[in-house]
Design a protein around this motif. Structure first.
Motif, PDB file in Angstrom:
ATOM      1  N   ALA A  18       0.836  -1.206   0.000  1.00  0.00           N
ATOM      2  CA  ALA A  18       0.000   0.000   0.000  1.00  0.00           C
ATOM      3  C   ALA A  18       0.872   1.258   0.000  1.00  0.00           C
ATOM      4  CB  ALA A  18      -0.941   0.001   1.199  1.00  0.00           C
ATOM      5  N   ALA A  19       1.948   1.244   0.778  1.00  0.00           N
ATOM      6  CA  ALA A  19       2.874   2.382   0.796  1.00  0.00           C
ATOM      7  C   ALA A  19       3.496   2.573  -0.589  1.00  0.00           C
ATOM      8  CB  ALA A  19       3.961   2.164   1.847  1.00  0.00           C
ATOM      9  N   HIS A  25       1.619   6.451  -7.198  1.00  0.00           N
ATOM     10  CA  HIS A  25       0.648   7.479  -7.599  1.00  0.00           C
ATOM     11  C   HIS A  25       1.278   8.871  -7.536  1.00  0.00           C
ATOM     12  CE1 HIS A  25      -2.970   5.107  -8.087  1.00  0.00           C
ATOM     13  NE2 HIS A  25      -2.777   4.528  -6.921  1.00  0.00           N
ATOM     14  N   LEU A  26       1.991   9.146  -6.459  1.00  0.00           N
ATOM     15  CA  LEU A  26       2.592  10.469  -6.287  1.00  0.00           C
ATOM     16  C   LEU A  26       3.582  10.798  -7.400  1.00  0.00           C
ATOM     17  CD1 LEU A  26       3.228  10.429  -2.438  1.00  0.00           C
ATOM     18  CD2 LEU A  26       1.554  11.841  -3.653  1.00  0.00           C
ATOM     19  N   THR A  27       4.395   9.825  -7.773  1.00  0.00           N
ATOM     20  CA  THR A  27       5.421  10.091  -8.783  1.00  0.00           C
ATOM     21  C   THR A  27       4.893  10.003 -10.207  1.00  0.00           C
ATOM     22  OG1 THR A  27       6.168   7.784  -8.717  1.00  0.00           O
ATOM     23  CG2 THR A  27       7.328   9.361  -7.308  1.00  0.00           C
ATOM     24  N   GLN A  91      -5.409  12.795  -2.227  1.00  0.00           N
ATOM     25  CA  GLN A  91      -6.193  11.795  -2.954  1.00  0.00           C
ATOM     26  C   GLN A  91      -5.374  10.524  -3.187  1.00  0.00           C
ATOM     27  OE1 GLN A  91      -9.391  12.001  -3.526  1.00  0.00           O
ATOM     28  NE2 GLN A  91      -9.446   9.990  -4.483  1.00  0.00           N
ATOM     29  N   ALA A  92      -4.114  10.680  -3.558  1.00  0.00           N
ATOM     30  CA  ALA A  92      -3.247   9.519  -3.785  1.00  0.00           C
ATOM     31  C   ALA A  92      -3.094   8.690  -2.521  1.00  0.00           C
ATOM     32  CB  ALA A  92      -1.878   9.982  -4.286  1.00  0.00           C
ATOM     33  N   PHE A  93      -2.911   9.343  -1.384  1.00  0.00           N
ATOM     34  CA  PHE A  93      -2.780   8.628  -0.117  1.00  0.00           C
ATOM     35  C   PHE A  93      -4.070   7.883   0.212  1.00  0.00           C
ATOM     36  CE2 PHE A  93       1.095  10.764   0.227  1.00  0.00           C
ATOM     37  CZ  PHE A  93       1.756  10.463   1.398  1.00  0.00           C
ATOM     38  N   LYS A  94      -5.206   8.542   0.021  1.00  0.00           N
ATOM     39  CA  LYS A  94      -6.493   7.893   0.318  1.00  0.00           C
ATOM     40  C   LYS A  94      -6.735   6.703  -0.596  1.00  0.00           C
ATOM     41  CE  LYS A  94      -8.690  12.060   2.117  1.00  0.00           C
ATOM     42  NZ  LYS A  94      -9.666  13.114   1.845  1.00  0.00           N
TER      43      LYS A  94
END
Length: 104
Positions: A18-19, A25-27, A91-94
């Motif tokens: 998940a991490a 997503h972030l990158t 949003q990416a974290f969620k």
């Protein structure tokens, strides 16, 4: 950081997968520089999360639970980013399943 246009977001995750998904997503989707993203165990123990995942999960041929995984606590991902990318990062974290979010 002293620059008010830069914020830090932190999220905790139950599994390393998940991490990793949050980082991806972030990158890839939101264009954050990988050097601005940090990963660490929440506590002092080495950990791969709190839940079996991937290689920690039981084999389909063996129902016995594995006991050799380092399931010692959650994994924290944090990122330094511009104010403009903050809502996208949330949003990416969620989407990746962040359990706790801290937007400092």
């Amino acid at each position: 950081m002293s620059d008010e246009s830069v914020k830090t977001i932190k999220g905790t995750f139950a599994t390393r997968a998940a991490a990793d998904q949050a980082i991806e997503h972030l990158t890839q989707e939101y264009g954050l520089n990988r050097a601005d993203i940090f990963v660490q165990a929440v506590g002092s123990a080495n950990t791969s999360g709190t839940q079996p995942n991937g290689s920690d999960a039981p084999s389909v041929r063996d129902d016995a639970p594995r006991t050799d995984g380092a399931l010692q606590g959650e994994i924290e991902v944090s990122a330094d980013l511009s104010s403009e990318k903050f809502s996208a990062a949330m949003q990416a974290f969620k989407e990746a399943g962040a359990r706790h979010l801290d937007a400092g």
